[in-house]
Scaffold this motif. Structure first.
Motif, PDB file in Angstrom:
ATOM      1  N   GLU A 158       0.837  -1.201   0.000  1.00 45.31           N
ATOM      2  CA  GLU A 158       0.000   0.000   0.000  1.00 45.31           C
ATOM      3  C   GLU A 158       0.870   1.249   0.000  1.00 45.31           C
ATOM      4  O   GLU A 158       0.587   2.228  -0.703  1.00 45.31           O
ATOM      5  CB  GLU A 158      -0.931   0.002   1.217  1.00 45.31           C
ATOM      6  CG  GLU A 158      -1.807   1.253   1.348  1.00 45.31           C
ATOM      7  CD  GLU A 158      -2.766   1.433   0.177  1.00 45.31           C
ATOM      8  OE1 GLU A 158      -3.212   2.569  -0.054  1.00 45.31           O
ATOM      9  OE2 GLU A 158      -3.077   0.427  -0.515  1.00 45.31           O
ATOM     10  N   ILE A 159       1.976   1.218   0.760  1.00 49.63           N
ATOM     11  CA  ILE A 159       2.923   2.333   0.754  1.00 49.63           C
ATOM     12  C   ILE A 159       3.555   2.465  -0.626  1.00 49.63           C
ATOM     13  O   ILE A 159       3.756   3.572  -1.128  1.00 49.63           O
ATOM     14  CB  ILE A 159       4.005   2.132   1.834  1.00 49.63           C
ATOM     15  CG1 ILE A 159       3.382   2.189   3.223  1.00 49.63           C
ATOM     16  CG2 ILE A 159       5.104   3.185   1.704  1.00 49.63           C
ATOM     17  CD1 ILE A 159       4.370   1.962   4.352  1.00 49.63           C
ATOM     18  N   ILE A 160       3.856   1.343  -1.272  1.00 50.06           N
ATOM     19  CA  ILE A 160       4.439   1.369  -2.616  1.00 50.06           C
ATOM     20  C   ILE A 160       3.479   2.023  -3.602  1.00 50.06           C
ATOM     21  O   ILE A 160       3.878   2.862  -4.423  1.00 50.06           O
ATOM     22  CB  ILE A 160       4.807  -0.058  -3.070  1.00 50.06           C
ATOM     23  CG1 ILE A 160       6.026  -0.556  -2.295  1.00 50.06           C
ATOM     24  CG2 ILE A 160       5.070  -0.095  -4.573  1.00 50.06           C
ATOM     25  CD1 ILE A 160       6.454  -1.961  -2.635  1.00 50.06           C
ATOM     26  N   ARG A 161       2.202   1.650  -3.529  1.00 47.79           N
ATOM     27  CA  ARG A 161       1.226   2.255  -4.442  1.00 47.79           C
ATOM     28  C   ARG A 161       1.150   3.758  -4.227  1.00 47.79           C
ATOM     29  O   ARG A 161       1.101   4.538  -5.188  1.00 47.79           O
ATOM     30  CB  ARG A 161      -0.160   1.624  -4.227  1.00 47.79           C
ATOM     31  CG  ARG A 161      -1.186   2.029  -5.286  1.00 47.79           C
ATOM     32  CD  ARG A 161      -2.579   1.593  -4.902  1.00 47.79           C
ATOM     33  NE  ARG A 161      -3.028   2.257  -3.693  1.00 47.79           N
ATOM     34  CZ  ARG A 161      -3.510   3.497  -3.636  1.00 47.79           C
ATOM     35  NH1 ARG A 161      -3.582   4.228  -4.744  1.00 47.79           N
ATOM     36  NH2 ARG A 161      -3.905   4.015  -2.496  1.00 47.79           N
ATOM     37  N   GLU A 162       1.162   4.204  -2.972  1.00 46.58           N
ATOM     38  CA  GLU A 162       1.132   5.634  -2.678  1.00 46.58           C
ATOM     39  C   GLU A 162       2.374   6.332  -3.219  1.00 46.58           C
ATOM     40  O   GLU A 162       2.303   7.439  -3.755  1.00 46.58           O
ATOM     41  CB  GLU A 162       1.020   5.851  -1.169  1.00 46.58           C
ATOM     42  CG  GLU A 162      -0.306   5.394  -0.565  1.00 46.58           C
ATOM     43  CD  GLU A 162      -0.300   5.456   0.942  1.00 46.58           C
ATOM     44  OE1 GLU A 162       0.717   5.909   1.518  1.00 46.58           O
ATOM     45  OE2 GLU A 162      -1.301   5.044   1.563  1.00 46.58           O
ATOM     46  N   TYR A 183      -2.941  -5.476  -4.741  1.00 44.14           N
ATOM     47  CA  TYR A 183      -3.679  -6.330  -5.689  1.00 44.14           C
ATOM     48  C   TYR A 183      -5.127  -5.863  -5.841  1.00 44.14           C
ATOM     49  O   TYR A 183      -5.693  -5.878  -6.931  1.00 44.14           O
ATOM     50  CB  TYR A 183      -3.629  -7.780  -5.219  1.00 44.14           C
ATOM     51  CG  TYR A 183      -4.261  -8.766  -6.182  1.00 44.14           C
ATOM     52  CD1 TYR A 183      -3.511  -9.323  -7.214  1.00 44.14           C
ATOM     53  CD2 TYR A 183      -5.598  -9.141  -6.051  1.00 44.14           C
ATOM     54  CE1 TYR A 183      -4.076 -10.230  -8.103  1.00 44.14           C
ATOM     55  CE2 TYR A 183      -6.172 -10.047  -6.929  1.00 44.14           C
ATOM     56  CZ  TYR A 183      -5.407 -10.583  -7.956  1.00 44.14           C
ATOM     57  OH  TYR A 183      -5.980 -11.480  -8.834  1.00 44.14           O
ATOM     58  N   ASN A 184      -5.713  -5.464  -4.741  1.00 37.88           N
ATOM     59  CA  ASN A 184      -7.121  -5.041  -4.747  1.00 37.88           C
ATOM     60  C   ASN A 184      -7.297  -3.538  -4.930  1.00 37.88           C
ATOM     61  O   ASN A 184      -8.412  -3.026  -4.799  1.00 37.88           O
ATOM     62  CB  ASN A 184      -7.793  -5.478  -3.445  1.00 37.88           C
ATOM     63  CG  ASN A 184      -7.805  -6.990  -3.289  1.00 37.88           C
ATOM     64  OD1 ASN A 184      -8.100  -7.717  -4.235  1.00 37.88           O
ATOM     65  ND2 ASN A 184      -7.458  -7.464  -2.106  1.00 37.88           N
ATOM     66  N   SER A 185      -6.202  -2.849  -5.233  1.00 41.12           N
ATOM     67  CA  SER A 185      -6.278  -1.401  -5.449  1.00 41.12           C
ATOM     68  C   SER A 185      -6.547  -1.099  -6.915  1.00 41.12           C
ATOM     69  O   SER A 185      -6.716  -2.012  -7.736  1.00 41.12           O
ATOM     70  CB  SER A 185      -4.957  -0.747  -5.017  1.00 41.12           C
ATOM     71  OG  SER A 185      -3.933  -1.044  -5.961  1.00 41.12           O
ATOM     72  N   ASP A 186      -6.532   0.184  -7.259  1.00 39.31           N
ATOM     73  CA  ASP A 186      -6.768   0.583  -8.643  1.00 39.31           C
ATOM     74  C   ASP A 186      -5.466   0.723  -9.438  1.00 39.31           C
ATOM     75  O   ASP A 186      -5.439   1.352 -10.496  1.00 39.31           O
ATOM     76  CB  ASP A 186      -7.545   1.905  -8.680  1.00 39.31           C
ATOM     77  CG  ASP A 186      -6.831   3.015  -7.932  1.00 39.31           C
ATOM     78  OD1 ASP A 186      -5.745   2.757  -7.337  1.00 39.31           O
ATOM     79  OD2 ASP A 186      -7.358   4.151  -7.911  1.00 39.31           O
ATOM     80  N   TYR A 187      -4.391   0.146  -8.928  1.00 42.08           N
ATOM     81  CA  TYR A 187      -3.120   0.205  -9.651  1.00 42.08           C
ATOM     82  C   TYR A 187      -3.260  -0.478 -11.009  1.00 42.08           C
ATOM     83  O   TYR A 187      -3.880  -1.543 -11.123  1.00 42.08           O
ATOM     84  CB  TYR A 187      -2.012  -0.463  -8.825  1.00 42.08           C
ATOM     85  CG  TYR A 187      -0.654  -0.410  -9.493  1.00 42.08           C
ATOM     86  CD1 TYR A 187       0.010   0.798  -9.665  1.00 42.08           C
ATOM     87  CD2 TYR A 187      -0.044  -1.570  -9.963  1.00 42.08           C
ATOM     88  CE1 TYR A 187       1.251   0.851 -10.281  1.00 42.08           C
ATOM     89  CE2 TYR A 187       1.195  -1.527 -10.584  1.00 42.08           C
ATOM     90  CZ  TYR A 187       1.834  -0.308 -10.746  1.00 42.08           C
ATOM     91  OH  TYR A 187       3.057  -0.255 -11.369  1.00 42.08           O
ATOM     92  N   GLU A 188      -2.677   0.113 -12.063  1.00 37.42           N
ATOM     93  CA  GLU A 188      -2.924  -0.345 -13.442  1.00 37.42           C
ATOM     94  C   GLU A 188      -1.999  -1.459 -13.919  1.00 37.42           C
ATOM     95  O   GLU A 188      -2.246  -2.064 -14.963  1.00 37.42           O
ATOM     96  CB  GLU A 188      -2.827   0.852 -14.394  1.00 37.42           C
ATOM     97  CG  GLU A 188      -3.916   1.902 -14.135  1.00 37.42           C
ATOM     98  CD  GLU A 188      -3.833   3.070 -15.109  1.00 37.42           C
ATOM     99  OE1 GLU A 188      -2.876   3.106 -15.914  1.00 37.42           O
ATOM    100  OE2 GLU A 188      -4.723   3.934 -15.058  1.00 37.42           O
ATOM    101  N   TRP A 189      -0.919  -1.737 -13.231  1.00 38.04           N
ATOM    102  CA  TRP A 189      -0.025  -2.846 -13.549  1.00 38.04           C
ATOM    103  C   TRP A 189       0.597  -2.759 -14.939  1.00 38.04           C
ATOM    104  O   TRP A 189       0.766  -3.761 -15.639  1.00 38.04           O
ATOM    105  CB  TRP A 189      -0.729  -4.195 -13.371  1.00 38.04           C
ATOM    106  CG  TRP A 189      -1.120  -4.443 -11.946  1.00 38.04           C
ATOM    107  CD1 TRP A 189      -2.328  -4.198 -11.370  1.00 38.04           C
ATOM    108  CD2 TRP A 189      -0.279  -4.931 -10.903  1.00 38.04           C
ATOM    109  NE1 TRP A 189      -2.313  -4.499 -10.028  1.00 38.04           N
ATOM    110  CE2 TRP A 189      -1.059  -4.972  -9.723  1.00 38.04           C
ATOM    111  CE3 TRP A 189       1.048  -5.366 -10.839  1.00 38.04           C
ATOM    112  CZ2 TRP A 189      -0.545  -5.402  -8.495  1.00 38.04           C
ATOM    113  CZ3 TRP A 189       1.552  -5.807  -9.627  1.00 38.04           C
ATOM    114  CH2 TRP A 189       0.763  -5.827  -8.471  1.00 38.04           C
TER     115      TRP A 189
END
Length: 539
Positions: A27-31, A74-80
């Protein structure tokens, strides 16, 4: 019960079968990725999870979504989106000489290029980096991610030879300076290290580089918070409780957590009062179920000891000292390193308090593991005294001070000084004697504070017991009377006049001839300020 991920720096190995306990930092990585400032730097002590964090970033930027099933990202809105990744681990790049460092860098860049099917034909390491990034971006039609681990190792490793350290620094300056011309091809960069050397172009060239080392929002990015410890490792903590019970020592889960907290917690990296557990030592404790110095024993801080040998007076104000944020977060000159800054960045000191008006921080040792082991190292390498000998009489030294049996106290301290080889005293100045005295007190378990500021000056040393304060003024080749008069004229004891404790003001004079305490003089004052007893001794 899941396995402990001791020594594992591959996120794929931890997650692919779900066999290992994992503290989810995604989660910190996504932020971090979504924040919008794509170029970052963070320093943390060795073995604090930097390599695993970078490897996690590499897998995320490689688009390996299914690997992270069950993780927050995985369950976030990250686009990959998938990006080519340049990963440079300087712990695996030889650096004994600048030419060796340059050759090793070129070889590493060549290996990365080959993995992506790109050819680099050049003898210039800066051109090689530029070519690699541009060709990767062109070939894959995506911006490139650059991840750098332990960028400062070629400098830290060579601090015993400043000429090589400076040349390595200059080489890195040119190498990282290449990145500032590649902004159009770069999606994201994160560089980690132990220390921040501002003259490396990584910091002076990239105007848009964001240093998140002391950012409150990323204070828990590496290491374990207490909530993470209790949640992820609950089964392992229960195993410690169970084993202690089988050994006849009935303890609770909270008692085990208290032990881990005392030994391995205490790291604070920002103004935010968030304390972090050392992940390396915590994992080893949970495996062995014993409280020992795991992190410290993995690498003797020889560069710290060498700096102390150059400037022994610098260790006196280590704990309890206050330092500006600008000093803590930056090392501008490798030939004049601020010891407190170096010890903070390398994990031997940590933040205990923050003064927002001054933007300064109070420093102290983070925990029992670091403090005990650090003073053991000082005794062994700085004074060449066996720390076990000091430990064996520690209770006697402490009791003599508490009982105000000053003659016995001084005799025991002088017995320690007598064990120091005479050649160590050659050219020793006042700061050396103060540093050794301070070290013996600390190792004896006496609560000690150095260089304590008052409105009239700085007290050399202050010790506190259950019913008394001891105010020490220390001199070399003067007289105890001079030292005592200075403490009285500057009214140092007034700082503690409201404590309702006795105050003993003591002037101590060291002799370079006898290489120990030559004479001493003191007066014990009651809480009301009355003189109760006078002490003095000439040798």
């Amino acid at each position: 019960m899941k396995k402990l991920p001791i020594g594992i720096q591959s996120i794929k190995k931890i997650l692919v079968k779900g066999e290992y306990a994992y503290v989810d930092k995604t989660e910190i990585i996504r932020e971090l990725i979504d924040e919008g400032a794509p170029h970052y730097f963070m320093s943390r002590p060795r073995r604090f999870g930097k390599s695993l964090f970078l490897d996690t970033l590499r897998e995320i930027f490689s688009g390996n979504k299914e690997l992270f099933k069950g993780c927050q990202i995985y369950n976030s809105d990250y686009e990959w989106d998938k990006h080519p990744v340049v990963y440079l681990d300087f712990s695996k790049i030889a650096n004994q000489t600048p030419s060796q460092l340059e050759t090793a860098l070129k070889v590493r860049l060549g290996i990365i290029a080959k993995e992506y099917g790109i050819s680099i034909i050049t003898t210039d390491v800066q051109v090689a980096l530029d070519t690699l990034v541009v060709e990767l971006s062109n070939k894959y039609g995506r911006k490139v991610v650059v991840l750098v681990d332990e960028y400062d190792k070629p400098i830290i490793d060579r601090l015993d030879n400043l000429d090589i350290a400076k040349k390595n620094k200059d080489l890195l300056k040119g190498f990282f300076g290449t990145l500032k011309g590649l902004d159009a091809q770069l999606r994201f960069t994160l560089t980690t290290g132990v220390s921040k050397f501002s003259q490396v172009s990584l910091f002076s060239g990239l105007n848009n580089l964001t240093d998140i080392t002391m950012s409150p929002e990323y204070a828990g990015m590496l290491g374990y918070t207490e909530d993470e410890l209790k949640t992820v490792f609950s089964d392992h903590i229960q195993e410690v409780v169970k084993q202690r019970g089988q050994q006849g020592n009935l303890v609770t889960e909270e008692a085990v957590i208290d032990e881990i907290r005392k030994w391995y917690n205490g790291y604070r990296f920002s103004e935010k009062a968030l304390f972090i557990y050392n992940p390396y030592s915590t994992l080893h404790y949970l495996k062995t179920k014993k409280a020992e110095g795991y992190w410290y024993s993995t690498g003797t801080p020889s560069f710290l000891i060498e700096e102390i040998k150059k400037h022994p007076q610098a260790i006196v104000p280590l704990c309890g000292t206050s330092v500006l944020k600008s000093t803590l977060s930056d090392i501008s000159k490798i030939d004049r390193i601020h010891l407190a800054a170096l010890m903070f960045q390398t994990g031997y000191l940590t933040i205990r308090g923050h003064n927002p008006e001054e933007n300064s921080y109070d420093l102290d040792f983070p925990n029992k593991e670091v403090k005990d082991a650090f003073f053991n190292s000082l005794l062994e390498e700085f004074t060449e005294v066996n720390p076990l000998e000091v430990t064996r009489v520690a209770k006697e030294v402490k009791k003599a001070l508490e009982d105000k049996e000053l003659e016995s106290f001084i005799d025991k301290i002088n017995a320690h000084f007598a064990k120091i080889p005479y050649q160590i005293f050659q050219h020793a100045k006042e700061g050396f004697y103060q540093a050794v005295f301070f070290t013996f007190l600390e190792k004896s378990g006496v609560k000690t504070e150095a260089e304590t500021a008052t409105n009239t000056g700085r007290i050399d040393l202050v010790c506190e017991t259950s019913n008394s304060f001891f105010v020490f003024e220390l001199k070399l080749n003067r007289t105890a009377d001079i030292a005592f008069k200075q403490a009285e004229e500057k009214k140092y004891r007034e700082r503690y006049s409201l404590s309702e404790k006795n105050i003993l003001v003591l002037g101590i004079n060291f002799s370079s001839k006898s290489r120990n305490i030559g004479d001493w003089k003191g007066i014990l004052y009651s809480p009301s300020g009355d003189s109760v007893r006078t002490y003095s001794k000439n040798f």
